[in-house]
Design an enzyme around this catalytic site. Sequence first.
Site, mmCIF file in Angstrom:
data_model
loop_
_atom_site.group_PDB
_atom_site.id
_atom_site.type_symbol
_atom_site.label_atom_id
_atom_site.label_comp_id
_atom_site.label_asym_id
_atom_site.label_seq_id
_atom_site.Cartn_x
_atom_site.Cartn_y
_atom_site.Cartn_z
ATOM 1 N N LYS A 242 100.884 57.306 47.812
ATOM 2 C CA LYS A 242 100.195 56.537 47.903
ATOM 3 C C LYS A 242 100.423 55.072 47.703
ATOM 4 C CE LYS A 242 96.612 55.986 44.102
ATOM 5 N NZ LYS A 242 95.771 56.234 42.317
ATOM 6 N N SER B 11 91.302 56.751 42.928
ATOM 7 C CA SER B 11 91.271 55.850 43.745
ATOM 8 C C SER B 11 92.997 56.358 44.899
ATOM 9 C CB SER B 11 92.127 54.517 42.764
ATOM 10 O OG SER B 11 93.164 55.250 42.231
ATOM 11 N N SER C 128 91.387 59.340 38.941
ATOM 12 C CA SER C 128 91.356 58.900 40.158
ATOM 13 C C SER C 128 92.330 59.707 41.048
ATOM 14 C CB SER C 128 92.802 57.749 40.171
ATOM 15 O OG SER C 128 92.061 57.041 40.088
#
Length: 470
Positions: free
Chosen positions: A81, A156, A180
Amino acid sequence: MSDDLCFRPATELAALLRTREISARELLDAHLTRIERLDPGVNAVVTLDAEGARAAADAADAALAAGRPVGPLHGLPIAHKDTHATGGMRTTWGSPLHADTVPERDELVVARSVAAGAIRVGKTNVPEFAAGSHTFNPLFGATHNPYRHGLSAGGSSGGAAAALAAGFVPLAEGSDMGGSLRNPAAFCNVVGLRPTPGRVPTWPAPMAWSQLSVQGPMGRTVADVALQLSVLAGPDRRVPISLADDPAGFVAPLLERLDGLRVAWAPDLGGRVTVDPAITAVLAPSVGVLESLGATVEEACPDLSGADEVFGTLRAWLFDSSFSDLAARHPDQVKESIRWNAAKGAALTGRDLARTEQLHTTLYERMVTFFERYDVLLAPTTQVLPFPVEIEYPTEIAGVHQDNYLEWMRSCTVISATGCPALSVPGGFTEDGLPVGLQIIGAPRADRRVLEVGHAFEQATRFGERRPAL
């Protein structure tokens, strides 16, 4: 054959790599080819280090050939990420303020994957500073849902979920404050686990005692997530809330029967959230699936009163700490929703925080009591279906107005406030082919239990095997 490799489970690929039926370089090249061919239409991988990945894959093959010991993720391509620091690789946090930032070292979640033998491919797209459950930012634009171009991949960890669904990597990782890891897993028909706080230690962290945000694994199968969790979990003395449990237990075989399991089903979390009826319709048959596996299912929900205030206050406090000074220095380069959330945090008083901690305590105690009667709680992962990428966030659900960019995520945020582990697994598809996620919530620290239930449901339904027509 190349595309076939890109969709095999990570557990299967790991076995093929260790027996040298395939090489790490062969597996990597298959994924790099697919990324090059298809990612321009998905926009999941925003930084790609093909040269570095090939060198690492060649080194992994050489180590195995020489008889040296290799880790449980040996040779598996992984994407990190873009809010997780990667040493020597650009990490932007989705912000123009960090467009050229290259950290000197890996943060712990990345370092543990690499130490276990994973091949670092690149970085996955995020919303600006990971704020919000829709992945878009001014640096890279929006990530598209592999199941329907033009729709959100969630967030996210949206780039991570999209990369998995599209066959760009067999494993990815993300973080979860208000959904997320779970929200994008649901939108993209993959698996995302929000572990118990402290299960996967976060280091470095400026507020190491906080339990609202966690890091965790994502994969296309529950067994893949369990494999990765066995690497990411485990204590670290620098992290005060890290759990001391041996993570090796997560890779023990997962059962496919649930005889005697006591399941609570809460399609709207006890009337606390508004859910698109299309989602409820898709998930309703889940009750019958669990019963067919030997479980007893009742419609029930714990008392979640106070959860909204706990999540909202603690999140605002964290945002004030993280972003108020930044927003003051660069007001035009920090998005409005972050500035709004930070301003709410700046207005908090000591009395507000004390009240919140009291509510947090009683909420946790009610969850412990609830899970004395039930083994798991089932609920929708999301309240809405994937929506157009041009929309920042849904402002209405089934005719009910949503006040801000957090309201539409409450099926996840209220669970974050409880401290319980929660897994999103593929729960089915709407008539027009959009994925829906089923959220499986366990008692505090019962991460293994939610994996067991998720695996049994997955094996019975096989929803996760339906691939996008890219």
